[in-house]
Design an enzyme around this catalytic site. Structure first.
Site, PDB file in Angstrom:
ATOM      1  N   GLY A   1     -10.832  39.682  38.017  1.00  0.00           N
ATOM      2  CA  GLY A   1     -12.224  39.265  37.943  1.00  0.00           C
ATOM      3  C   GLY A   1     -12.857  39.998  36.779  1.00  0.00           C
ATOM      4  O   GLY A   1     -12.258  40.108  35.705  1.00  0.00           O
TER       5      GLY A   1
ATOM      6  N   SER B   1      -4.700  41.548  36.517  1.00  0.00           N
ATOM      7  CA  SER B   1      -5.772  41.376  35.539  1.00  0.00           C
ATOM      8  C   SER B   1      -6.724  42.580  35.555  1.00  0.00           C
ATOM      9  O   SER B   1      -6.354  43.657  35.117  1.00  0.00           O
ATOM     10  CB  SER B   1      -6.504  40.058  35.804  1.00  0.00           C
ATOM     11  OG  SER B   1      -7.398  39.746  34.788  1.00  0.00           O
ATOM     12  N   ALA B   2      -7.946  42.430  36.063  1.00  0.00           N
ATOM     13  CA  ALA B   2      -8.871  43.568  36.133  1.00  0.00           C
ATOM     14  C   ALA B   2      -8.279  44.707  36.955  1.00  0.00           C
ATOM     15  O   ALA B   2      -8.496  45.881  36.660  1.00  0.00           O
ATOM     16  CB  ALA B   2     -10.208  43.120  36.727  1.00  0.00           C
TER      17      ALA B   2
ATOM     18  N   HIS C   1      -3.341  39.259  29.997  1.00  0.00           N
ATOM     19  CA  HIS C   1      -3.580  37.937  29.410  1.00  0.00           C
ATOM     20  C   HIS C   1      -3.373  37.954  27.894  1.00  0.00           C
ATOM     21  O   HIS C   1      -3.996  37.161  27.181  1.00  0.00           O
ATOM     22  CB  HIS C   1      -5.002  37.442  29.679  1.00  0.00           C
ATOM     23  CG  HIS C   1      -5.440  37.526  31.101  1.00  0.00           C
ATOM     24  ND1 HIS C   1      -5.066  36.603  32.063  1.00  0.00           N
ATOM     25  CD2 HIS C   1      -6.227  38.421  31.738  1.00  0.00           C
ATOM     26  CE1 HIS C   1      -5.617  36.934  33.219  1.00  0.00           C
ATOM     27  NE2 HIS C   1      -6.318  38.028  33.058  1.00  0.00           N
TER      28      HIS C   1
ATOM     29  N   GLU D   1       0.859  36.162  29.948  1.00  0.00           N
ATOM     30  CA  GLU D   1       0.829  35.501  31.243  1.00  0.00           C
ATOM     31  C   GLU D   1       2.252  35.404  31.812  1.00  0.00           C
ATOM     32  O   GLU D   1       3.201  35.110  31.080  1.00  0.00           O
ATOM     33  CB  GLU D   1       0.251  34.101  31.107  1.00  0.00           C
ATOM     34  CG  GLU D   1      -1.172  34.066  30.576  1.00  0.00           C
ATOM     35  CD  GLU D   1      -2.184  34.578  31.586  1.00  0.00           C
ATOM     36  OE1 GLU D   1      -2.665  33.798  32.399  1.00  0.00           O
ATOM     37  OE2 GLU D   1      -2.486  35.790  31.526  1.00  0.00           O
TER      38      GLU D   1
END
Length: 236
Positions: free
Chosen positions: A91, A123-124, A160, A195
């Site tokens: 997020g 991710s985050a 990413h 990814e």
């Protein structure tokens, strides 16, 4: 010898796969080794904590795991201390880190994970596992008290990561230029995770997982590509 058990995923969603499906084997290998039945999910990087927790619950329920949202706990610090495994979702990295500091969870998560409790970040959640969140791709929609993060690994990651399209006519800054700028200022490496890739840390051993290369940004604008299953323990 470090006890840390980390799976740092570039993204929970990969084209052609359901949510987290591309990392299923890696997640299972990490959690089953510790006989984990219940995952403590940290949903702070998105606004709707209930919906986010349900998304994760639906993804891993058939794999045999129960999911509990940290936001539902009356004492988040105790919940982290007693967790079998911690999953920090993606997020907005700035919102996530600010919330972790507001709830006095940074040091608690750091100590718990360094004592051997499995940590999964996506991710985050991967960004906050590193030295700092300087190399996130997110907009600073909120402001944490510091960019210093959990520091479970002694370097930075760029989830990413997307290489420059040599056929593009775009003449603005590229991701590579921005990451090289960070390295110039901070003199520490950044691992670009594409990814579908992740970094598995087992104690003092780090291995690149997935089906694509990762790119390491080093001093003097040196960039090195590493194929899947590369031993990246030197970063630790």
């Amino acid at each position: 010898m470090s006890k840390r058990q980390l799976l740092l995923i570039s993204s929970s969603r990969v084209h052609g796969f359901k949510y987290l499906e591309h990392s299923k084997d890696q997640i299972n290998n990490l959690l089953k080794k510790k006989e984990v039945n219940t995952i403590l999910f940290v949903p702070y990087a998105l606004k709707d904590h209930d919906k986010y927790t349900e998304t994760v619950r639906n993804a891993v329920n058939d794999w045999g795991y129960k999911v509990e949202g940290l936001h539902t706990k009356s004492n988040p610090i105790d919940a982290v201390k007693n967790a079998q495994a911690i999953f920090v979702g993606g997020g907005n990295t700035f919102v996530l880190l600010k919330t972790l500091y507001e709830k006095n969870l940074v040091e608690t998560i750091r100590k718990t994970v360094k004592n051997g409790i499995p940590y999964i970040g996506s991710s985050a959640g991967t960004n906050v596992a590193t030295l700092s969140i300087h190399t996130t791709n997110d907009m600073p929609v909120d402001y944490p008290p510091t960019f210093d993060a959990l520091q479970l690994v002694p370097f930075n990651i760029n989830p990413h990561y997307l290489e420059t399209d040599l056929e593009s006519k775009h003449k603005g800054e590229t991701r590579d230029e921005r990451l090289n700028e960070f390295v110039d200022y901070h003199s520490r490496p950044v691992l670009g995770l594409r990814e579908g890739t992740s970094l598995l840390v087992d104690g003092d051993k780090a291995t690149l997982k997935g089906d694509r290369n990762a790119k390491l940004f080093k001093a003097n604008k040196e960039q090195v590509e590493y194929p899947p299953e590369s031993d990246l323990s030197f970063l630790l």
